[in-house]
Design a protein around this motif. Sequence first.
Motif, PDB file in Angstrom:
ATOM      1  N   ALA A  33      -8.690  -0.849  -1.330  1.00 15.75           N
ATOM      2  CA  ALA A  33      -8.032  -2.155  -1.238  1.00 15.75           C
ATOM      3  C   ALA A  33      -8.980  -3.269  -1.676  1.00 15.75           C
ATOM      4  CB  ALA A  33      -7.529  -2.395   0.187  1.00 15.75           C
ATOM      5  N   LEU A  34     -10.221  -3.204  -1.226  1.00 16.04           N
ATOM      6  CA  LEU A  34     -11.206  -4.211  -1.638  1.00 16.04           C
ATOM      7  C   LEU A  34     -11.452  -4.141  -3.144  1.00 16.04           C
ATOM      8  CD1 LEU A  34     -13.793  -3.910   1.274  1.00 16.04           C
ATOM      9  CD2 LEU A  34     -12.295  -5.870   0.790  1.00 16.04           C
ATOM     10  N   ALA A  35     -11.586  -2.936  -3.665  1.00 12.36           N
ATOM     11  CA  ALA A  35     -11.785  -2.759  -5.105  1.00 12.36           C
ATOM     12  C   ALA A  35     -10.579  -3.304  -5.864  1.00 12.36           C
ATOM     13  CB  ALA A  35     -12.020  -1.289  -5.441  1.00 12.36           C
ATOM     14  N   ALA A  36      -9.385  -2.995  -5.383  1.00 13.55           N
ATOM     15  CA  ALA A  36      -8.165  -3.439  -6.064  1.00 13.55           C
ATOM     16  C   ALA A  36      -8.113  -4.954  -6.174  1.00 13.55           C
ATOM     17  CB  ALA A  36      -6.926  -2.914  -5.334  1.00 13.55           C
ATOM     18  N   THR A  37      -8.538  -5.644  -5.132  1.00 12.79           N
ATOM     19  CA  THR A  37      -8.542  -7.104  -5.149  1.00 12.79           C
ATOM     20  C   THR A  37      -9.475  -7.633  -6.230  1.00 12.79           C
ATOM     21  OG1 THR A  37      -7.993  -7.201  -2.809  1.00 12.79           O
ATOM     22  CG2 THR A  37      -9.000  -9.165  -3.763  1.00 12.79           C
ATOM     23  N   GLY A  38     -10.692  -7.110  -6.275  1.00 14.55           N
ATOM     24  CA  GLY A  38     -11.643  -7.553  -7.288  1.00 14.55           C
ATOM     25  C   GLY A  38     -11.228  -7.154  -8.688  1.00 14.55           C
ATOM     26  N   LEU A  39     -10.698  -5.946  -8.823  1.00 17.14           N
ATOM     27  CA  LEU A  39     -10.293  -5.469 -10.147  1.00 17.14           C
ATOM     28  C   LEU A  39      -9.059  -6.206 -10.665  1.00 17.14           C
ATOM     29  CD1 LEU A  39     -10.887  -1.672  -9.567  1.00 17.14           C
ATOM     30  CD2 LEU A  39     -12.245  -3.194 -11.043  1.00 17.14           C
ATOM     31  N   ALA A  40      -8.179  -6.625  -9.765  1.00 18.89           N
ATOM     32  CA  ALA A  40      -6.978  -7.359 -10.186  1.00 18.89           C
ATOM     33  C   ALA A  40      -7.374  -8.638 -10.920  1.00 18.89           C
ATOM     34  CB  ALA A  40      -6.102  -7.675  -8.979  1.00 18.89           C
ATOM     35  N   ASP A  41      -8.453  -9.257 -10.482  1.00 22.94           N
ATOM     36  CA  ASP A  41      -8.940 -10.464 -11.161  1.00 22.94           C
ATOM     37  C   ASP A  41      -9.359 -10.173 -12.598  1.00 22.94           C
ATOM     38  OD1 ASP A  41      -8.527 -11.906  -8.829  1.00 22.94           O
ATOM     39  OD2 ASP A  41     -10.623 -11.798  -8.191  1.00 22.94           O
ATOM     40  N   LEU A  42      -9.655  -8.901 -12.884  1.00 20.72           N
ATOM     41  CA  LEU A  42     -10.041  -8.481 -14.235  1.00 20.72           C
ATOM     42  C   LEU A  42      -8.856  -7.891 -15.003  1.00 20.72           C
ATOM     43  CD1 LEU A  42     -13.357  -6.614 -13.304  1.00 20.72           C
ATOM     44  CD2 LEU A  42     -13.112  -8.983 -14.103  1.00 20.72           C
ATOM     45  N   GLY A  43      -7.695  -7.834 -14.343  1.00 20.23           N
ATOM     46  CA  GLY A  43      -6.517  -7.234 -14.968  1.00 20.23           C
ATOM     47  C   GLY A  43      -6.525  -5.721 -14.927  1.00 20.23           C
ATOM     48  N   LEU A  44      -7.271  -5.148 -13.968  1.00 20.46           N
ATOM     49  CA  LEU A  44      -7.406  -3.696 -13.861  1.00 20.46           C
ATOM     50  C   LEU A  44      -6.849  -3.181 -12.549  1.00 20.46           C
ATOM     51  CD1 LEU A  44     -11.098  -3.349 -15.105  1.00 20.46           C
ATOM     52  CD2 LEU A  44      -9.017  -2.828 -16.407  1.00 20.46           C
ATOM     53  N   PHE A  45      -6.506  -1.903 -12.552  1.00 23.96           N
ATOM     54  CA  PHE A  45      -6.115  -1.188 -11.343  1.00 23.96           C
ATOM     55  C   PHE A  45      -7.245  -0.233 -10.976  1.00 23.96           C
ATOM     56  CE2 PHE A  45      -2.058  -2.309 -13.295  1.00 23.96           C
ATOM     57  CZ  PHE A  45      -1.391  -2.861 -12.221  1.00 23.96           C
ATOM     58  N   PRO A  46      -7.353   0.135  -9.680  1.00 24.87           N
ATOM     59  CA  PRO A  46      -8.398   1.089  -9.289  1.00 24.87           C
ATOM     60  C   PRO A  46      -8.347   2.360 -10.133  1.00 24.87           C
ATOM     61  CG  PRO A  46      -7.432   0.118  -7.343  1.00 24.87           C
ATOM     62  CD  PRO A  46      -6.586  -0.331  -8.521  1.00 24.87           C
ATOM     63  N   ALA A  47      -9.501   2.856 -10.459  1.00 20.20           N
ATOM     64  CA  ALA A  47      -9.772   4.045 -11.273  1.00 20.20           C
ATOM     65  C   ALA A  47      -9.860   3.708 -12.755  1.00 20.20           C
ATOM     66  CB  ALA A  47      -8.801   5.181 -11.032  1.00 20.20           C
ATOM     67  N   GLN A  48      -9.182   2.660 -13.210  1.00 18.63           N
ATOM     68  CA  GLN A  48      -9.313   2.267 -14.610  1.00 18.63           C
ATOM     69  C   GLN A  48     -10.747   1.847 -14.916  1.00 18.63           C
ATOM     70  OE1 GLN A  48      -6.243  -0.730 -15.021  1.00 18.63           O
ATOM     71  NE2 GLN A  48      -4.810   0.770 -15.869  1.00 18.63           N
ATOM     72  N   GLU A  49     -11.389   1.217 -13.951  1.00 18.34           N
ATOM     73  CA  GLU A  49     -12.775   0.785 -14.177  1.00 18.34           C
ATOM     74  C   GLU A  49     -13.718   1.969 -14.296  1.00 18.34           C
ATOM     75  OE1 GLU A  49     -13.176   1.289  -9.684  1.00 18.34           O
ATOM     76  OE2 GLU A  49     -11.577   1.113 -11.172  1.00 18.34           O
ATOM     77  N   ILE A  50     -13.364   3.066 -13.649  1.00 16.91           N
ATOM     78  CA  ILE A  50     -14.189   4.278 -13.755  1.00 16.91           C
ATOM     79  C   ILE A  50     -14.151   4.778 -15.202  1.00 16.91           C
ATOM     80  CG2 ILE A  50     -14.557   6.628 -12.902  1.00 16.91           C
ATOM     81  CD1 ILE A  50     -14.782   4.756 -10.569  1.00 16.91           C
ATOM     82  N   LEU A  51     -12.960   4.858 -15.768  1.00 10.79           N
ATOM     83  CA  LEU A  51     -12.816   5.308 -17.151  1.00 10.79           C
ATOM     84  C   LEU A  51     -13.568   4.372 -18.099  1.00 10.79           C
ATOM     85  CD1 LEU A  51      -9.706   6.774 -18.811  1.00 10.79           C
ATOM     86  CD2 LEU A  51     -10.972   4.994 -19.980  1.00 10.79           C
TER      87      LEU A  51
END
Length: 161
Positions: A33-51
Motif C-alpha cells: 500500500a505504501l509503495a502503491a501510493t508513491g508509485l502512483a505519483d509516478l504513474g506506476l502500479f506495484p511490481a511495474q517498478e521492479i520490471l
Amino acid sequence: MSDMDRRAPVANTLESRFPVSYSIYAMARVQRALAATGLADLGLFPAQEILLTELDGDDGRSQKALAETMGISHVTVAKMTARLERAGLVARRTSSTDRRVSLVFLTPAGRSAQEGIRAVWAGLEAIVNRELDPQAKQDYLAGAAKIRRALDASGSGDAGE
C-alpha cells in the motif's frame, strides 16, 4: 496521543492461530500500500517498478528472462510490458536471432522514471529500518531468507501485478 492510541492492535483470529504467516501477510499488505501510493505519483502500479529497475540494470531482456527474475508468470510480464509500453516507458522488439522472442527495452521516459522509483524504495527502506538496529536487521534478513527458501520449496506462485 492518548493511551488508546498507544495500544497494540488486538490480534485477529488468523494472527492468533498463525502468527508468522499472518505477520508476513500484514507486512506485505502495508508495504504494498505504501509503495502503491508513491508509485502512483509516478504513474506506476506495484511490481511495474521492479520490471523497470531490472531493465535499468540489464536492458533488452526477454520477457521470459524478466518473468524468471521477478518470480512471476510470463503472461503477467507480457501484460505488464504491454501496459508499460502504452505508457511510453518500454519498447518491445523482436529478437534478431529468434523471431519468437520479444525483447524489452527502456525508453528515455523509462530511464527517467528510475530516480523516482529509487526514491520510493529508499523511503520504504527508511520506514522499515527505523525500528531495526544493525543486529535486528541482520537477524530479520537471515530469518526472512529461511522463510523465502521454505516458501520457494513449497511451490511457485505468481503474485501478479
